[in-house]
Design a protein around this motif. Structure first.
Motif, PDB file in Angstrom:
ATOM      1  N   THR A  50      34.574  47.002  51.130  1.00 24.53           N
ATOM      2  CA  THR A  50      33.601  46.014  51.602  1.00 24.53           C
ATOM      3  C   THR A  50      33.492  44.886  50.573  1.00 24.53           C
ATOM      4  OG1 THR A  50      31.950  47.498  50.669  1.00 24.53           O
ATOM      5  CG2 THR A  50      32.158  47.491  53.059  1.00 24.53           C
ATOM      6  N   GLY A  51      34.648  44.520  50.015  1.00 23.28           N
ATOM      7  CA  GLY A  51      34.679  43.439  49.027  1.00 23.28           C
ATOM      8  C   GLY A  51      35.072  42.120  49.683  1.00 23.28           C
ATOM      9  N   TRP A  52      35.546  41.206  48.858  1.00 19.71           N
ATOM     10  CA  TRP A  52      35.857  39.851  49.327  1.00 19.71           C
ATOM     11  C   TRP A  52      36.856  39.817  50.472  1.00 19.71           C
ATOM     12  CZ3 TRP A  52      33.730  35.210  48.389  1.00 19.71           C
ATOM     13  CH2 TRP A  52      32.823  35.124  47.339  1.00 19.71           C
ATOM     14  N   GLY A  53      37.942  40.597  50.344  1.00 19.85           N
ATOM     15  CA  GLY A  53      39.002  40.554  51.350  1.00 19.85           C
ATOM     16  C   GLY A  53      38.525  41.155  52.666  1.00 19.85           C
ATOM     17  N   PRO A  73      32.938  53.108  49.580  1.00 16.79           N
ATOM     18  CA  PRO A  73      31.865  53.814  48.863  1.00 16.79           C
ATOM     19  C   PRO A  73      30.658  52.917  48.618  1.00 16.79           C
ATOM     20  CG  PRO A  73      33.709  53.316  47.379  1.00 16.79           C
ATOM     21  CD  PRO A  73      34.115  52.867  48.742  1.00 16.79           C
ATOM     22  N   THR A  80      30.622  38.682  43.386  1.00 14.19           N
ATOM     23  CA  THR A  80      31.001  38.910  41.984  1.00 14.19           C
ATOM     24  C   THR A  80      30.885  37.685  41.055  1.00 14.19           C
ATOM     25  OG1 THR A  80      33.269  38.667  42.750  1.00 14.19           O
ATOM     26  CG2 THR A  80      32.508  40.895  42.297  1.00 14.19           C
ATOM     27  N   GLU A 117      34.638  57.305  50.012  1.00 15.13           N
ATOM     28  CA  GLU A 117      35.805  56.802  49.295  1.00 15.13           C
ATOM     29  C   GLU A 117      37.053  57.314  50.006  1.00 15.13           C
ATOM     30  OE1 GLU A 117      35.753  57.937  45.159  1.00 15.13           O
ATOM     31  OE2 GLU A 117      37.931  57.619  45.076  1.00 15.13           O
ATOM     32  N   ALA A 118      38.003  56.452  50.280  1.00 16.03           N
ATOM     33  CA  ALA A 118      39.265  56.926  50.853  1.00 16.03           C
ATOM     34  C   ALA A 118      40.040  57.577  49.718  1.00 16.03           C
ATOM     35  CB  ALA A 118      40.050  55.763  51.442  1.00 16.03           C
ATOM     36  N   VAL A 154      40.840  47.649  48.902  1.00 18.07           N
ATOM     37  CA  VAL A 154      40.028  48.468  47.988  1.00 18.07           C
ATOM     38  C   VAL A 154      39.886  47.854  46.595  1.00 18.07           C
ATOM     39  CG1 VAL A 154      40.512  50.638  49.196  1.00 18.07           C
ATOM     40  CG2 VAL A 154      41.996  49.915  47.316  1.00 18.07           C
ATOM     41  N   LEU A 173      32.492  45.459  33.489  1.00 14.56           N
ATOM     42  CA  LEU A 173      31.689  44.486  34.238  1.00 14.56           C
ATOM     43  C   LEU A 173      32.364  44.189  35.575  1.00 14.56           C
ATOM     44  CD1 LEU A 173      29.287  42.658  34.534  1.00 14.56           C
ATOM     45  CD2 LEU A 173      30.317  41.008  33.004  1.00 14.56           C
ATOM     46  N   GLY A 360      43.579  41.058  48.932  1.00 15.03           N
ATOM     47  CA  GLY A 360      42.818  41.014  47.685  1.00 15.03           C
ATOM     48  C   GLY A 360      43.547  41.588  46.489  1.00 15.03           C
ATOM     49  N   ASP A 361      42.760  42.143  45.565  1.00 13.13           N
ATOM     50  CA  ASP A 361      43.282  42.572  44.266  1.00 13.13           C
ATOM     51  C   ASP A 361      44.285  43.721  44.351  1.00 13.13           C
ATOM     52  OD1 ASP A 361      41.632  40.682  43.235  1.00 13.13           O
ATOM     53  OD2 ASP A 361      40.346  42.043  42.091  1.00 13.13           O
ATOM     54  N   PRO A 369      44.569  37.477  41.066  1.00  8.20           N
ATOM     55  CA  PRO A 369      43.590  38.359  41.738  1.00  8.20           C
ATOM     56  C   PRO A 369      42.187  37.752  41.699  1.00  8.20           C
ATOM     57  CG  PRO A 369      44.147  39.222  39.565  1.00  8.20           C
ATOM     58  CD  PRO A 369      44.929  37.965  39.729  1.00  8.20           C
ATOM     59  N   THR A 370      41.923  36.845  42.617  1.00  2.42           N
ATOM     60  CA  THR A 370      40.603  36.188  42.627  1.00  2.42           C
ATOM     61  C   THR A 370      39.924  36.351  43.991  1.00  2.42           C
ATOM     62  OG1 THR A 370      41.463  34.081  43.409  1.00  2.42           O
ATOM     63  CG2 THR A 370      41.396  34.389  41.017  1.00  2.42           C
ATOM     64  N   ALA A 371      38.616  36.053  43.980  1.00  2.00           N
ATOM     65  CA  ALA A 371      37.828  36.135  45.205  1.00  2.00           C
ATOM     66  C   ALA A 371      38.349  35.120  46.228  1.00  2.00           C
ATOM     67  CB  ALA A 371      36.372  35.848  44.877  1.00  2.00           C
ATOM     68  N   TYR A 478      28.464  27.668  43.741  1.00  2.00           N
ATOM     69  CA  TYR A 478      28.239  29.099  43.929  1.00  2.00           C
ATOM     70  C   TYR A 478      27.059  29.371  44.848  1.00  2.00           C
ATOM     71  CZ  TYR A 478      31.951  30.485  40.754  1.00  2.00           C
ATOM     72  OH  TYR A 478      33.184  30.699  40.190  1.00  2.00           O
TER      73      TYR A 478
HETATM   74  P1  FAD Z   1      36.607  43.879  45.724  1.00  6.09           P
HETATM   75  O1  FAD Z   1      35.771  42.689  46.005  1.00  6.09           O
HETATM   76  O2  FAD Z   1      36.559  44.461  44.350  1.00  6.09           O
HETATM   77  O3  FAD Z   1      36.206  45.001  46.788  1.00  6.09           O
HETATM   78  C1  FAD Z   1      36.835  46.247  46.807  1.00  6.09           C
HETATM   79  C2  FAD Z   1      36.065  47.124  47.783  1.00  6.09           C
HETATM   80  O4  FAD Z   1      36.762  48.336  47.986  1.00  6.09           O
HETATM   81  C3  FAD Z   1      34.671  47.491  47.282  1.00  6.09           C
HETATM   82  O5  FAD Z   1      33.781  47.450  48.344  1.00  6.09           O
HETATM   83  C4  FAD Z   1      34.857  48.921  46.795  1.00  6.09           C
HETATM   84  O6  FAD Z   1      33.667  49.666  46.823  1.00  6.09           O
HETATM   85  C5  FAD Z   1      35.855  49.419  47.826  1.00  6.09           C
HETATM   86  N1  FAD Z   1      36.645  50.590  47.404  1.00  6.09           N
HETATM   87  C6  FAD Z   1      37.039  50.932  46.164  1.00  6.09           C
HETATM   88  N2  FAD Z   1      37.740  52.073  46.204  1.00  6.09           N
HETATM   89  C7  FAD Z   1      37.792  52.462  47.500  1.00  6.09           C
HETATM   90  C8  FAD Z   1      38.370  53.558  48.184  1.00  6.09           C
HETATM   91  N3  FAD Z   1      39.037  54.514  47.535  1.00  6.09           N
HETATM   92  N4  FAD Z   1      38.197  53.641  49.525  1.00  6.09           N
HETATM   93  C9  FAD Z   1      37.516  52.695  50.202  1.00  6.09           C
HETATM   94  N5  FAD Z   1      36.963  51.630  49.601  1.00  6.09           N
HETATM   95  C10 FAD Z   1      37.099  51.510  48.278  1.00  6.09           C
HETATM   96  N6  FAD Z   1      37.016  35.467  41.475  1.00  6.09           N
HETATM   97  C11 FAD Z   1      36.892  34.164  41.768  1.00  6.09           C
HETATM   98  O7  FAD Z   1      37.715  33.644  42.538  1.00  6.09           O
HETATM   99  N7  FAD Z   1      35.896  33.409  41.242  1.00  6.09           N
HETATM  100  C12 FAD Z   1      34.966  33.929  40.410  1.00  6.09           C
HETATM  101  O8  FAD Z   1      34.076  33.226  39.931  1.00  6.09           O
HETATM  102  C13 FAD Z   1      35.055  35.305  40.088  1.00  6.09           C
HETATM  103  N8  FAD Z   1      34.168  35.867  39.265  1.00  6.09           N
HETATM  104  C14 FAD Z   1      34.263  37.201  38.982  1.00  6.09           C
HETATM  105  C15 FAD Z   1      33.328  37.771  38.120  1.00  6.09           C
HETATM  106  C16 FAD Z   1      33.419  39.114  37.798  1.00  6.09           C
HETATM  107  C17 FAD Z   1      32.411  39.724  36.878  1.00  6.09           C
HETATM  108  C18 FAD Z   1      34.459  39.906  38.346  1.00  6.09           C
HETATM  109  C19 FAD Z   1      34.556  41.363  38.015  1.00  6.09           C
HETATM  110  C20 FAD Z   1      35.398  39.342  39.179  1.00  6.09           C
HETATM  111  C21 FAD Z   1      35.310  37.981  39.494  1.00  6.09           C
HETATM  112  N9  FAD Z   1      36.242  37.381  40.342  1.00  6.09           N
HETATM  113  C22 FAD Z   1      36.120  36.052  40.650  1.00  6.09           C
HETATM  114  C23 FAD Z   1      37.348  38.160  40.887  1.00  6.09           C
HETATM  115  C24 FAD Z   1      36.965  38.670  42.290  1.00  6.09           C
HETATM  116  O9  FAD Z   1      35.730  39.344  42.254  1.00  6.09           O
HETATM  117  C25 FAD Z   1      38.020  39.628  42.822  1.00  6.09           C
HETATM  118  O10 FAD Z   1      39.275  39.009  42.795  1.00  6.09           O
HETATM  119  C26 FAD Z   1      37.659  40.033  44.245  1.00  6.09           C
HETATM  120  O11 FAD Z   1      36.488  40.809  44.216  1.00  6.09           O
HETATM  121  C27 FAD Z   1      38.774  40.805  44.893  1.00  6.09           C
HETATM  122  O12 FAD Z   1      38.383  41.121  46.197  1.00  6.09           O
HETATM  123  P2  FAD Z   1      38.848  42.489  46.883  1.00  6.09           P
HETATM  124  O13 FAD Z   1      38.333  42.466  48.266  1.00  6.09           O
HETATM  125  O14 FAD Z   1      40.286  42.710  46.653  1.00  6.09           O
HETATM  126  O15 FAD Z   1      38.127  43.620  46.027  1.00  6.09           O
END
Ligand code: FAD
Ligand code: NAI
Length: 508
Positions: A50-53, A73, A80, A117-118, A154, A173, A360-361, A369-371, A478
């Motif tokens: 439930t992250g950015w992607g 989870p 973020t 958690e998967a 994830v 963090l 995403g990441d 790897p950014t939001a 922001y």
């Molecule tokens: P995430 O947003 O990390 O979401 C992952 C999701 O998967 C979460 O909900 C997690 O609970 C879930 N998950 C984890 N494990 C499992 C599993 N086993 N099964 C099911 N679900 C799972 N990027 C920018 O572009 N600009 C910024 O200003 C910026 N600031 C940041 C500041 C901080 C402190 C941090 C840590 C990162 C920052 N980033 C920023 C980077 C950005 O947050 C990440 O690149 C972004 O969150 C990636 O998105 P995502 O969806 O891949 O993962």
């Protein structure tokens, strides 16, 4: 006079427009319309995370066309970019969280959510194994969820490079819990340092705040922490004035490697003015409960090991693969050379599979790897899935029309043929979805003392700027990017609260 009347009218109308829009957004968020029920006859689309992607995908997906299941989870989306501000209480963590239930309740067709958690993705059997890892557990803690289509979003976990002691002694963090832990530990260090009869060496150690990793996370946190010290701690605990000290440790020759040289220099000189020490060419090799051991490269090229005592250690050295992603990679032969994550093609399909996408990441698509990247990838997948659903519907209609045509009377045939031609045209239009293309809007980072740095794309060029105006730009950017009106209002109030009343220095 007419001019002023005109300006007054525009101001008046704009203010009412903004207030009206805000009021409507709040009302709409609180009063979701009725939803269509889950339809299990549709293809099952499972979304992990439930992250950015994943949330960007969910926000833009027409859920009417699929049987959507979300597994994560975390039952909320976390904004973020403002997480570093939660470590010092500039922003309260709940202001940057958006409950996933709110997001899902606003979709056209109901979506099921499992807080779990998967633990494993069985690629061959098309099954997700999920485990409830929360504190409250029912009789069923583990389950299996079959899928037709799967999106892996994830994210990543914290990289430690196997350095001994990091997991045991450092704070990370990445999550809300991490920010809360740091906030508590800062105040614990301050209160312990001022304990009666504490030795001078111990006071210095306890008040030494060490941040490892000079990427944007480390830089933003160091800036926020120094602000907290200058604006609040100094007022309420003046006796720590000479001993509180923030150090940023970085293995490379400079911090913020993704920013332009001019902004790196600006950040380094601004940190110097703010008395934040930057120690570049210093690679941490070992961590104990009271000091870190780092290898420093001297100007003459020789290397030495130095012990650096700390009270608080924040570890921000980037991303590593999650075990569930590593395990999936090991099941797919096309991923055997992948190291940094799931390798995907230009449609974000995981290489070597047909029904698994990654965003995403956890995906490797040659972007940082950014939001920003994750959100654009999620929105692209939503467009792709919406298109695929439309395509399926048109193809079904065409099959039905063809069947009807063969048994139709001669005079009806022409009309049916015309309809088929029309559907073919529609299909061509719908299928015209190109591959994913990332559009970089720029990089922004807060560096403390009401200054920010920005490398912003402007037409085909780039604008690099740093300072107080950039900080105002950072704030407004922001604020506008926050997930909901509720988040925006809460963040704006938190900023005002910190400005007028200062940050709270009590330890929870
Ligand atoms: P995430 O947003 O990390 O979401 C992952 C999701 O998967 C979460 O909900 C997690 O609970 C879930 N998950 C984890 N494990 C499992 C599993 N086993 N099964 C099911 N679900 C799972 N990027 C920018 O572009 N600009 C910024 O200003 C910026 N600031 C940041 C500041 C901080 C402190 C941090 C840590 C990162 C920052 N980033 C920023 C980077 C950005 O947050 C990440 O690149 C972004 O969150 C990636 O998105 P995502 O969806 O891949 O993962
Ligand atoms: P990062 O990968 O950007 O930086 C980590 C830093 O730690 C590197 O410079 C590396 O050289 C250093 N390092 C690694 N091991 C070390 C060691 N043993 N000793 C000393 N230094 C060591 O990581 P970060 O900052 O966590 O960011 C992760 C991702 O999130 C990046 O893609 C970043 O762009 C993004 N992000 C973006 C932000 C923004 O745009 N404002 C804010 C925060 C993160």
């Amino acid at each position: 006079f007419r001019f002023f009347r005109w300006v007054w009218r525009v101001t008046y109308l704009t203010t009412f427009g903004v207030l009206g829009f805000t009021a409507y957004s709040i009302w709409e968020a609180r009063n979701p319309a009725d939803q269509l029920e889950v339809d299990q006859s549709k293809k099952t689309l499972v979304i992990l995370g439930t992250g950015w992607g994943s949330v960007s995908l969910l926000k833009n997906l027409d859920t009417e066309n699929y049987n959507v299941i979300v597994i994560s989870p975390r039952n909320y989306f976390l904004f973020t970019p403002l997480l570093p501000s939660c470590t010092t209480g500039t922003i309260e963590h709940r202001s940057i969280m958006e409950p996933i239930r709110n997001i899902l309740r606003h979709k056209k067709r109901a979506v099921r959510f499992y807080e779990a958690e998967a633990t494993k993705i069985d690629y061959e059997k098309k099954i997700i194994y999920a485990k409830d890892d929360s504190d409250v557990k029912g009789d069923t803690m583990e389950t299996e969820v079959p899928f037709d289509m799967l999106v892996v979003g994830v994210g990543a976990e914290n990289a430690t490079f196997g350095i001994p002691g990091v997991r045991e002694h450092a704070c990370f963090l990445k999550e809300v819990g991490d920010a809360q832990k740091i906030r508590k530990q800062i105040m614990d260090c301050v209160e312990t340092a001022t304990f009666k009869d504490q030795s001078q060496d111990e006071i210095k150690r306890l008040l030494h705040m060490v941040v490892v990793g000079g990427g944007p996370t480390g830089v933003e946190f160091a800036g926020e922490l120094q602000d907290f010290f200058q604006e609040d701690l100094l007022k309420w605990v003046p006796q720590i004035k000479d001993d509180f000290h923030v150090t940023l440790v970085e293995a490379l020759p400079n911090v913020l490697p993704m920013f332009s040289k001019q902004l790196i220099d600006y950040t380094e000189s601004s940190f110097k003015e703010e008395h934040i020490e930057i120690r570049t060419k210093t690679m941490v090799k070992n961590v104990t409960d009271k000091f870190i051991e780092a290898e420093i490269s001297k100007p003459d090229g020789t290397k030495a090991i130095e012990k650096i005592p700390y009270g608080l250690l924040v570890w921000a050295t980037g991303n590593a693969l999650r075990p569930v992603v590593k395990d999936l990679m090991s099941q797919i032969s096309a991923q055997k050379n992948a190291r940094r994550g799931l390798e995907v093609n230009e449609y974000l399909v995981v290489n070597g599979t047909e029904n698994i996408w990654a965003v995403g990441d956890c995906a490797v698509a040659n972007y940082a790897p950014t939001a920003q990247v994750a959100a654009q990838e999620g929105a692209f997948l939503a467009r792709l899935f919406n298109t695929m659903a439309k395509t399926d519907a048109i193809e079904t209609e065409m099959r039905e029309l063809s069947a009807k045509q063969s048994s139709a009377k001669a005079e009806e045939r022409t009309a049916i043929l015309n309809e088929i031609t029309e559907r073919q045209k529609q299909l061509r239009r719908v299928k015209q979805i190109g591959p994913f293309q990332y559009s970089h809007q720029g990089s922004l980072a807060y560096i403390g003392a009401e200054k920010a740095v920005a490398d912003v794309s402007w037409f085909s060029g780039n604008i690099a700027s740093g300072g107080t105006m950039t900080y105002l730009f950072w704030k407004s950017a922001y604020l506008s990017m926050c997930f909901s009106t509720r988040n925006r209002v809460l963040v704006a109030f938190d900023w005002l609260k910190a400005k007028f009343f200062g940050r709270d220095v009590s330890r929870e």
